[in-house]
Scaffold this motif. Structure first.
Motif, PDB file in Angstrom:
ATOM      1  N   LEU A   1     153.158   6.358 -92.540  1.00 47.90           N
ATOM      2  CA  LEU A   1     151.966   7.092 -92.119  1.00 47.90           C
ATOM      3  C   LEU A   1     151.594   6.650 -90.711  1.00 47.90           C
ATOM      4  O   LEU A   1     151.536   5.453 -90.420  1.00 47.90           O
ATOM      5  N   PHE A   2     151.338   7.616 -89.832  1.00 44.39           N
ATOM      6  CA  PHE A   2     151.013   7.322 -88.435  1.00 44.39           C
ATOM      7  C   PHE A   2     149.714   8.037 -88.082  1.00 44.39           C
ATOM      8  O   PHE A   2     149.660   9.261 -88.018  1.00 44.39           O
ATOM      9  N   SER A   3     148.651   7.262 -87.863  1.00 46.59           N
ATOM     10  CA  SER A   3     147.357   7.844 -87.496  1.00 46.59           C
ATOM     11  C   SER A   3     146.625   6.908 -86.548  1.00 46.59           C
ATOM     12  O   SER A   3     146.529   5.715 -86.810  1.00 46.59           O
ATOM     13  N   MET A   4     146.093   7.474 -85.471  1.00 47.19           N
ATOM     14  CA  MET A   4     145.329   6.685 -84.498  1.00 47.19           C
ATOM     15  C   MET A   4     143.828   6.883 -84.659  1.00 47.19           C
ATOM     16  O   MET A   4     143.054   6.655 -83.736  1.00 47.19           O
ATOM     17  N   GLY A   5     143.407   7.321 -85.845  1.00 47.48           N
ATOM     18  CA  GLY A   5     141.982   7.420 -86.123  1.00 47.48           C
ATOM     19  C   GLY A   5     141.366   8.736 -85.707  1.00 47.48           C
ATOM     20  O   GLY A   5     142.057   9.696 -85.345  1.00 47.48           O
ATOM     21  N   SER A   6     140.022   8.780 -85.741  1.00 48.53           N
ATOM     22  CA  SER A   6     139.297  10.028 -85.501  1.00 48.53           C
ATOM     23  C   SER A   6     138.914  10.235 -84.048  1.00 48.53           C
ATOM     24  O   SER A   6     138.631  11.359 -83.636  1.00 48.53           O
ATOM     25  N   VAL A   7     138.888   9.164 -83.247  1.00 53.49           N
ATOM     26  CA  VAL A   7     138.460   9.288 -81.851  1.00 53.49           C
ATOM     27  C   VAL A   7     139.657   9.392 -80.909  1.00 53.49           C
ATOM     28  O   VAL A   7     139.667  10.190 -79.974  1.00 53.49           O
ATOM     29  N   ILE A   8     140.695   8.600 -81.169  1.00 51.40           N
ATOM     30  CA  ILE A   8     141.894   8.629 -80.323  1.00 51.40           C
ATOM     31  C   ILE A   8     142.757   9.820 -80.718  1.00 51.40           C
ATOM     32  O   ILE A   8     143.046  10.028 -81.892  1.00 51.40           O
ATOM     33  N   ARG A   9     143.170  10.598 -79.738  1.00 54.57           N
ATOM     34  CA  ARG A   9     143.986  11.786 -79.979  1.00 54.57           C
ATOM     35  C   ARG A   9     145.459  11.479 -79.709  1.00 54.57           C
ATOM     36  O   ARG A   9     145.829  11.095 -78.594  1.00 54.57           O
ATOM     37  N   SER A  10     146.300  11.701 -80.707  1.00 57.21           N
ATOM     38  CA  SER A  10     147.720  11.382 -80.542  1.00 57.21           C
ATOM     39  C   SER A  10     148.399  12.264 -79.499  1.00 57.21           C
ATOM     40  O   SER A  10     149.361  11.846 -78.860  1.00 57.21           O
TER      41      SER A  10
ATOM     42  N   GLN B   1     163.516   7.016 -93.381  1.00 60.36           N
ATOM     43  CA  GLN B   1     162.223   7.320 -93.968  1.00 60.36           C
ATOM     44  C   GLN B   1     161.625   8.591 -93.343  1.00 60.36           C
ATOM     45  O   GLN B   1     161.984   8.974 -92.221  1.00 60.36           O
ATOM     46  N   LYS B   2     160.714   9.200 -94.063  1.00 55.42           N
ATOM     47  CA  LYS B   2     159.957  10.321 -93.514  1.00 55.42           C
ATOM     48  C   LYS B   2     158.721   9.779 -92.796  1.00 55.42           C
ATOM     49  O   LYS B   2     158.276   8.655 -93.067  1.00 55.42           O
ATOM     50  N   VAL B   3     158.164  10.581 -91.895  1.00 57.14           N
ATOM     51  CA  VAL B   3     156.981  10.173 -91.139  1.00 57.14           C
ATOM     52  C   VAL B   3     155.916  11.259 -91.237  1.00 57.14           C
ATOM     53  O   VAL B   3     156.198  12.443 -90.994  1.00 57.14           O
ATOM     54  N   LEU B   4     154.717  10.849 -91.608  1.00 61.47           N
ATOM     55  CA  LEU B   4     153.565  11.750 -91.663  1.00 61.47           C
ATOM     56  C   LEU B   4     152.652  11.367 -90.511  1.00 61.47           C
ATOM     57  O   LEU B   4     152.065  10.284 -90.509  1.00 61.47           O
ATOM     58  N   TRP B   5     152.526  12.228 -89.510  1.00 62.50           N
ATOM     59  CA  TRP B   5     151.882  11.892 -88.232  1.00 62.50           C
ATOM     60  C   TRP B   5     150.627  12.731 -88.037  1.00 62.50           C
ATOM     61  O   TRP B   5     150.687  13.958 -88.026  1.00 62.50           O
ATOM     62  N   LYS B   6     149.486  12.057 -87.893  1.00 58.02           N
ATOM     63  CA  LYS B   6     148.240  12.770 -87.543  1.00 58.02           C
ATOM     64  C   LYS B   6     148.327  13.134 -86.063  1.00 58.02           C
ATOM     65  O   LYS B   6     148.133  12.304 -85.179  1.00 58.02           O
ATOM     66  N   TYR B   7     148.612  14.417 -85.827  1.00 56.77           N
ATOM     67  CA  TYR B   7     148.849  14.899 -84.468  1.00 56.77           C
ATOM     68  C   TYR B   7     148.024  16.168 -84.287  1.00 56.77           C
ATOM     69  O   TYR B   7     148.179  17.137 -85.034  1.00 56.77           O
ATOM     70  N   GLU B   8     147.140  16.162 -83.290  1.00 55.90           N
ATOM     71  CA  GLU B   8     146.100  17.188 -83.214  1.00 55.90           C
ATOM     72  C   GLU B   8     146.543  18.519 -82.585  1.00 55.90           C
ATOM     73  O   GLU B   8     145.797  19.484 -82.624  1.00 55.90           O
ATOM     74  N   ASN B   9     147.729  18.577 -82.031  1.00 50.69           N
ATOM     75  CA  ASN B   9     148.256  19.846 -81.527  1.00 50.69           C
ATOM     76  C   ASN B   9     149.110  20.537 -82.590  1.00 50.69           C
ATOM     77  O   ASN B   9     149.583  19.895 -83.533  1.00 50.69           O
ATOM     78  N   ASP B  10     149.317  21.843 -82.411  1.00 49.61           N
ATOM     79  CA  ASP B  10     150.110  22.590 -83.387  1.00 49.61           C
ATOM     80  C   ASP B  10     151.592  22.275 -83.300  1.00 49.61           C
ATOM     81  O   ASP B  10     152.321  22.423 -84.283  1.00 49.61           O
TER      82      ASP B  10
ATOM     83  N   LYS C   1     160.252  17.537 -82.094  1.00 46.47           N
ATOM     84  CA  LYS C   1     159.925  16.952 -83.401  1.00 46.47           C
ATOM     85  C   LYS C   1     161.153  16.861 -84.298  1.00 46.47           C
ATOM     86  O   LYS C   1     161.819  17.863 -84.567  1.00 46.47           O
ATOM     87  N   PRO C   2     161.456  15.653 -84.798  1.00 47.72           N
ATOM     88  CA  PRO C   2     162.586  15.497 -85.731  1.00 47.72           C
ATOM     89  C   PRO C   2     162.286  16.167 -87.076  1.00 47.72           C
ATOM     90  O   PRO C   2     161.119  16.375 -87.443  1.00 47.72           O
ATOM     91  N   ASP C   3     163.322  16.467 -87.843  1.00 44.41           N
ATOM     92  CA  ASP C   3     163.143  17.150 -89.125  1.00 44.41           C
ATOM     93  C   ASP C   3     162.432  16.285 -90.156  1.00 44.41           C
ATOM     94  O   ASP C   3     161.825  16.811 -91.097  1.00 44.41           O
ATOM     95  N   ASN C   4     162.522  14.961 -90.014  1.00 42.67           N
ATOM     96  CA  ASN C   4     161.898  14.082 -91.011  1.00 42.67           C
ATOM     97  C   ASN C   4     160.423  13.785 -90.705  1.00 42.67           C
ATOM     98  O   ASN C   4     159.796  12.967 -91.392  1.00 42.67           O
ATOM     99  N   VAL C   5     159.872  14.433 -89.687  1.00 42.96           N
ATOM    100  CA  VAL C   5     158.487  14.210 -89.281  1.00 42.96           C
ATOM    101  C   VAL C   5     157.632  15.426 -89.625  1.00 42.96           C
ATOM    102  O   VAL C   5     157.998  16.563 -89.316  1.00 42.96           O
ATOM    103  N   MET C   6     156.492  15.175 -90.244  1.00 44.96           N
ATOM    104  CA  MET C   6     155.513  16.228 -90.529  1.00 44.96           C
ATOM    105  C   MET C   6     154.246  15.904 -89.753  1.00 44.96           C
ATOM    106  O   MET C   6     153.757  14.769 -89.803  1.00 44.96           O
ATOM    107  N   ILE C   7     153.728  16.876 -89.011  1.00 40.17           N
ATOM    108  CA  ILE C   7     152.495  16.654 -88.248  1.00 40.17           C
ATOM    109  C   ILE C   7     151.353  17.452 -88.867  1.00 40.17           C
ATOM    110  O   ILE C   7     151.559  18.515 -89.456  1.00 40.17           O
ATOM    111  N   SER C   8     150.150  16.910 -88.724  1.00 45.77           N
ATOM    112  CA  SER C   8     148.952  17.596 -89.221  1.00 45.77           C
ATOM    113  C   SER C   8     147.753  17.070 -88.449  1.00 45.77           C
ATOM    114  O   SER C   8     147.670  15.870 -88.163  1.00 45.77           O
TER     115      SER C   8
END
Length: 526
Positions: free
Chosen positions: A293-302, A322-331, A336-343
């Motif tokens: 899980l990759f998240s930089m919180g609510s104030v910092i924008r990835s 491993q797979k990666v779930l990344w909090k990423y604020e752009n669409d 982006k690698p296939d094993n990465v999901m952004i949201s």
């Protein structure tokens, strides 16, 4: 049986419960989370709660009333619409001892006061002259809003969303020895080298001066401006805090001095695990080799990562099994690698509870790292500002995390750190040990809040818990007057003894005095 007793307690409190006011004006959702968890615990215990905040409840709750200032959220994020990575890009000359962060807190504190003190709904509320028993307010440099607490005639309980800060010490007379208690914004653990102790002491004294002679006077002026009819002065309200709830726990920090009025409630924001949305559940369930899980919180924008550093993450993630779930604020995420999901949004607490999550990459914020520790997930921190560096320093020394400084982020450093974190079982084992310690306490954080709040109410503000140091001014508390007397007294003593010894020496040494020498010279000339 226990459930029946709990229901009886709630029923009794519903009849005899007291009135609680929460003053939670700060615009950050993470700060609100702690205050809301406190108020929610009291409402569930049968007390009548009113909350002044920018985050009204989405689902109404019994015994809980909102005075919404939600329009402030837009103002807050507009005023703070900066790239938070700029904190790490600022030249060292301009960020000595993180003064840029202290300035940011001071500026925001002033703006919070100015906005809420004249907010129509706050004015309307104050014009009802409704009285309350207990008021809660975060310690975060908007102390002038204690004028609202003074207006409603309540006892004040403060809380921190971080570890204990200078301002909590200042309100109560508590002490934080700089020899082993690092300032919240430095990258030191409790075990410091001589150089670190030297710098930590320097930071502590600078912070004392800035707070005493800049921040506090600003809040005093705002208090007098917006609450001119207050019967108590700013300093009387400021020093009258009955108790402080700290969003910490000993398992995450280190032993240090606390007054009896300091109570740890770390983890109070952690709610029971909820069912994950299907898209996340499927992603996590299908990760046979685990998820990061990759998240930089609510104030910092990835999406604001510098391109070369963002690409470093992309390249490292693309090589992982491993797979990666990344909090990423752009669409979209370039390459982006296939094993990465952004949201742009992630149910972080519930994701961390999934058994397939193997590691958590974060900025070192206290709420996120606490959730990870609760679930026994090791962390890789990239601290950016504030208390994040201290939090990650403690994670490293306790063996459940690693950190990479922002300036050092590269494909090599991130890849090496993740390889160590994922393949060395020590980190997972230590995370589980810390998790067990974190959960092992006589009362839950919610129970602690209810018990100690009711304790303060039962004992009229609990004045017996207050230290005598709280009555001393800045000079007396820091012993400046005593040290001045000792210094000048010592100098005077040495000087007087020097004169006495010199006189004795001249008297009995047989050497002629200066006047006699002069007379002899005159006779020789003649």
């Amino acid at each position: 049986m226990k459930l029946s007793l709990a229901l009886i307690v709630v029923f009794i409190n519903g009849i005899f419960g007291f009135k609680v006011l929460g003053i939670l004006p700060f615009g950050s959702k993470s700060h609100f989370a702690i205050g809301h968890a406190i108020l929610k615990s009291l409402a569930e215990a049968g007390h009548n709660v009113t909350s002044i905040s920018p985050y009204p409840l989405k689902e109404p709750m019994e015994n809980y009333k909102d005075i919404s200032t939600e329009d402030y959220v837009e103002v807050f994020f507009k005023n703070n619409a900066v790239n938070m990575f700029a904190f790490e890009n600022t030249p060292i000359v301009n960020k000595i001892m993180e003064l840029i962060f202290i300035y940011w807190i001071n500026r925001n504190g002033n703006e919070v006061v100015k906005y809420h003190a004249v907010h129509p709904k706050v004015i309307e509320f104050m014009n009802t002259y409704e009285k309350f028993d207990i008021c809660f307010m975060e310690i975060f440099n908007y102390d002038a809003l204690l004028g609202i607490a003074e207006h409603v005639g309540c006892k004040v309980i403060s809380y921190t969303t971080t570890a204990v800060v200078k301002w909590a010490d200042d309100m109560t007379g508590n002490v934080s020895p700089p020899s082993y208690v690092p300032r919240p914004y430095v990258q030191y653990s409790d075990k410091m080298s001589f150089r670190e102790r030297l710098m930590n002491t320097f930071y502590a004294h600078i912070e004392d001066i800035v707070y005493e002679f800049i921040i506090k006077p600003n809040q005093r002026r705002l208090y007098e401006k917006y609450f001119p009819n207050a019967t108590k002065t700013f300093d009387e309200m400021y020093k009258d805090t009955s108790m402080i709830f700290m969003n910490t726990h000993i398992s995450l920090t280190a032993p240090r001095p606390y007054l009896p009025s300091f109570v740890e409630i770390g983890g109070i924001h952690i709610q029971p695990v909820k069912k994950l949305p299907k898209v996340f559940q499927n992603f996590l369930d299908s990760a046979t080799d685990g998820v990061i899980l990759f998240s930089m919180g609510s104030v910092i924008r990835s999406y604001q990562w510098p391109v070369e550093k963002r690409e470093a993450f992309v390249k490292v993630f693309g090589k992982l099994k491993q797979k990666v779930l990344w909090k990423y604020e752009n669409d979209t995420l370039p390459n982006k690698p296939d094993n990465v999901m952004i949201s742009s949004w992630l149910p972080q607490r519930d994701i961390l509870a999934h058994p397939n999550v193997k590691a958590y990459i974060c900025h070192g914020g206290l709420l996120g790292t606490t959730e990870a520790v609760y679930e026994g997930v090791p962390v890789l921190g990239i601290p950016i500002f504030g208390d994040q560096k201290t939090i990650m320093a403690k994670a490293v020394t306790r063996g459940y995390g690693l950190q990479v400084y922002f300036k050092d982020v590269s494909e090599e450093t991130i890849g090496s750190a993740l390889d160590e974190l994922l393949n060395n079982p020590m980190y997972k084992e230590n995370a589980k040990i810390i998790s067990t310690r974190f959960k092992d306490r006589p009362m839950t954080p919610q129970q602690s809040v209810v018990y100690w709040t009711e304790y303060v109410h039962r004992h009229g503000g609990a004045p017996h818990l207050k230290a005598a140091g709280n009555d001393l001014d800045f000079i007396a508390f820091h012993m400046i007057d005593v040290y001045a007397v000792l210094f000048f007294g010592g100098i005077s003593f040495i000087f007087i003894n020097y004169l006495i010894i010199k006189w004795i020496f001249m008297k009995f040494s047989g050497k002629p005095k200066k006047t006699e020498k002069k007379n002899e010279k005159k006779l020789k000339k003649k």
